[in-house]
Design a protein around this motif. Structure first.
Motif, PDB file in Angstrom:
ATOM      1  N   PRO A 163       0.830  -1.203   0.000  1.00  0.00           N
ATOM      2  CA  PRO A 163       0.000   0.000   0.000  1.00  0.00           C
ATOM      3  C   PRO A 163       0.865   1.254   0.000  1.00  0.00           C
ATOM      4  N   THR A 164       0.455   2.236  -0.802  1.00  0.00           N
ATOM      5  CA  THR A 164       1.172   3.503  -0.873  1.00  0.00           C
ATOM      6  C   THR A 164       0.464   4.529  -0.003  1.00  0.00           C
ATOM      7  N   PHE A 207      -7.228  -0.614   2.403  1.00  0.00           N
ATOM      8  CA  PHE A 207      -8.500  -0.381   3.083  1.00  0.00           C
ATOM      9  C   PHE A 207      -8.383  -0.694   4.576  1.00  0.00           C
ATOM     10  N   GLN A 208      -7.709  -1.818   4.873  1.00  0.00           N
ATOM     11  CA  GLN A 208      -7.553  -2.222   6.267  1.00  0.00           C
ATOM     12  C   GLN A 208      -6.567  -1.334   7.015  1.00  0.00           C
ATOM     13  N   ALA A 209      -5.581  -0.765   6.314  1.00  0.00           N
ATOM     14  CA  ALA A 209      -4.564   0.053   6.969  1.00  0.00           C
ATOM     15  C   ALA A 209      -4.953   1.524   7.047  1.00  0.00           C
ATOM     16  N   ALA A 210      -6.069   1.923   6.434  1.00  0.00           N
ATOM     17  CA  ALA A 210      -6.465   3.329   6.418  1.00  0.00           C
ATOM     18  C   ALA A 210      -6.783   3.814   7.832  1.00  0.00           C
ATOM     19  N   PRO A 211      -6.367   5.029   8.191  1.00  0.00           N
ATOM     20  CA  PRO A 211      -6.663   5.567   9.526  1.00  0.00           C
ATOM     21  C   PRO A 211      -8.154   5.734   9.770  1.00  0.00           C
ATOM     22  N   ARG A 212      -8.913   5.998   8.745  1.00  0.00           N
ATOM     23  CA  ARG A 212     -10.370   5.981   8.853  1.00  0.00           C
ATOM     24  C   ARG A 212     -10.935   5.439   7.549  1.00  0.00           C
ATOM     25  N   ARG A 227     -11.649   6.522  -5.270  1.00  0.00           N
ATOM     26  CA  ARG A 227     -10.531   7.388  -5.627  1.00  0.00           C
ATOM     27  C   ARG A 227      -9.361   7.220  -4.646  1.00  0.00           C
ATOM     28  N   TYR A 228      -9.662   6.713  -3.457  1.00  0.00           N
ATOM     29  CA  TYR A 228      -8.638   6.514  -2.424  1.00  0.00           C
ATOM     30  C   TYR A 228      -7.546   5.568  -2.901  1.00  0.00           C
ATOM     31  N   PHE A 229      -7.899   4.593  -3.753  1.00  0.00           N
ATOM     32  CA  PHE A 229      -6.948   3.544  -4.132  1.00  0.00           C
ATOM     33  C   PHE A 229      -6.114   3.911  -5.364  1.00  0.00           C
ATOM     34  N   LEU A 230      -6.475   4.951  -6.088  1.00  0.00           N
ATOM     35  CA  LEU A 230      -5.803   5.241  -7.358  1.00  0.00           C
ATOM     36  C   LEU A 230      -4.301   5.501  -7.208  1.00  0.00           C
ATOM     37  N   PRO A 231      -3.842   6.331  -6.250  1.00  0.00           N
ATOM     38  CA  PRO A 231      -2.397   6.548  -6.157  1.00  0.00           C
ATOM     39  C   PRO A 231      -1.618   5.268  -5.871  1.00  0.00           C
ATOM     40  N   GLY A 232      -2.157   4.405  -4.991  1.00  0.00           N
ATOM     41  CA  GLY A 232      -1.460   3.157  -4.690  1.00  0.00           C
ATOM     42  C   GLY A 232      -1.442   2.215  -5.874  1.00  0.00           C
ATOM     43  N   TRP A 233      -2.575   2.097  -6.567  1.00  0.00           N
ATOM     44  CA  TRP A 233      -2.619   1.237  -7.748  1.00  0.00           C
ATOM     45  C   TRP A 233      -1.630   1.717  -8.810  1.00  0.00           C
ATOM     46  N   LYS A 234      -1.510   3.004  -8.929  1.00  0.00           N
ATOM     47  CA  LYS A 234      -0.637   3.553  -9.950  1.00  0.00           C
ATOM     48  C   LYS A 234       0.820   3.162  -9.714  1.00  0.00           C
ATOM     49  N   SER A 235       1.195   2.954  -8.436  1.00  0.00           N
ATOM     50  CA  SER A 235       2.585   2.641  -8.111  1.00  0.00           C
ATOM     51  C   SER A 235       2.915   1.158  -8.264  1.00  0.00           C
ATOM     52  N   LEU A 236       1.918   0.325  -8.550  1.00  0.00           N
ATOM     53  CA  LEU A 236       2.165  -1.115  -8.661  1.00  0.00           C
ATOM     54  C   LEU A 236       2.970  -1.436  -9.915  1.00  0.00           C
TER      55      LEU A 236
END
Length: 298
Positions: A168-169, A243-248, A254-263
């Motif tokens: 996760p990013t 999702f599990q590591a998110a602080p809230r 849209r929350y996942f787009l930056p992390g997916w982009k780094s894969l």
């Protein structure tokens, strides 16, 4: 669109050339009359013309004689005139007959300028209020679309290692706030999801990741490119960890787009078939002792 014409104009009847007074005065005197109207309008004199200005109004022979013709036919008045429709004239001046009936007076011009200025101020206030309201409006959708376009453009330029483990990013505070907005629709509202992205959304929902998917067209384009780049299973695995590591709890996909982009890219063919063990353990290679093994033309 051309700028509005801000010049001032005089009013001249289209029947002026045939008016009996103009015919009697003659063409050159009629031109002095028109130039006198222009002077009064430009200088806001309400029809008064200093006698010393006559020679400067037209470039014609004997302008004083032309002025006398205008006085004779009643188009101009001098001091001591008997026209009951026109104001008295001071010595050393001429006055255009019925000027205020056909031309704008100085008071009318000032009133018109004030109305235009007031309209401009009102329009400026309204325009300023509109700009301030626009600056305070939520920009999440516009920013999200712009970010997605930038991510999609950069996707084809990535040269990351294909052996990097998907992790996760962390999101920036701005991205975290954007993805956690309260007014983002839930998955139950079922916005229009492109067909190419529906299998990914269904797997994410089955994995318990219930977020909103009201995204911009450019963001859906990015997701489709990521599916082809990484595969649905990798995206689901990464999203689950994020999702599990998110602080809230994230509220938007849209929350996942930056992390997916780094894969990293998934190797073609899923990395190939696994190696099989050989009985007897490792054996070093040795050349064949049978000479027929070399009968293939080497």
């Amino acid at each position: 669109m051309a700028d509005k014409d801000k010049r001032t104009y005089i009013t001249v009847h289209d029947g002026m050339p045939d008016h009996p007074k103009v015919v009697a005065a003659g063409g050159m005197a009629a031109w002095l009359f028109v130039c006198g109207l222009a002077y009064c309008s430009r200088q806001l004199t309400d029809g008064r013309i200093p006698s010393a200005m006559v020679s400067r109004l037209v470039d014609l022979p004997d302008p004083e004689a032309l002025a006398s013709r205008l006085l004779h036919v009643g188009l101009w008045h001098a001091s001591g005139h008997d026209c009951d429709r026109c104001a008295p004239v001071e010595p050393g001046e001429y006055r255009v007959h019925d000027y205020d009936l056909h031309q704008k007076t100085a008071d009318e011009v000032a009133e018109l300028k004030e109305k235009r200025a007031a309209a401009g101020r009102k329009g400026g206030v309204r325009s300023g209020a509109t700009r301030r309201a626009a600056s305070k409006a939520p920009r999440s959708e516009a920013n999200g679309e712009a970010n997605a376009e930038a991510l999609a453009s950069g996707l084809v330029k990535q040269t990351r290692s294909k052996t990097q483990a998907p992790t996760p990013t962390p999101l920036s505070p701005t991205e975290r706030e954007l993805a956690s907005q309260q007014d983002v629709p839930r998955i139950g509202e079922r916005p229009d999801i492109p067909a190419a992205s529906q299998p990914l959304i269904e797997k994410l929902t089955a994995a318990g990741i219930v977020v909103g998917w009201e995204l911009a067209p450019a963001e859906w384009f990015l997701i489709e490119a990521l599916i082809g780049k990484c595969g649905i299973d990798v995206l689901v695995e990464h999203a689950t960890a994020a999702f599990q590591a998110a602080p809230r709890r994230p509220r938007s996909g849209r929350y996942f787009l930056p992390g997916w982009k780094s894969l990293p890219d998934v190797p073609a063919g899923g990395g190939g078939a696994p190696l099989r063990a050989v009985s007897g353990g490792y054996q070093p290679y040795s050349n064949p002792t049978d000479a027929t093994a070399y009968g293939n033309g080497w």
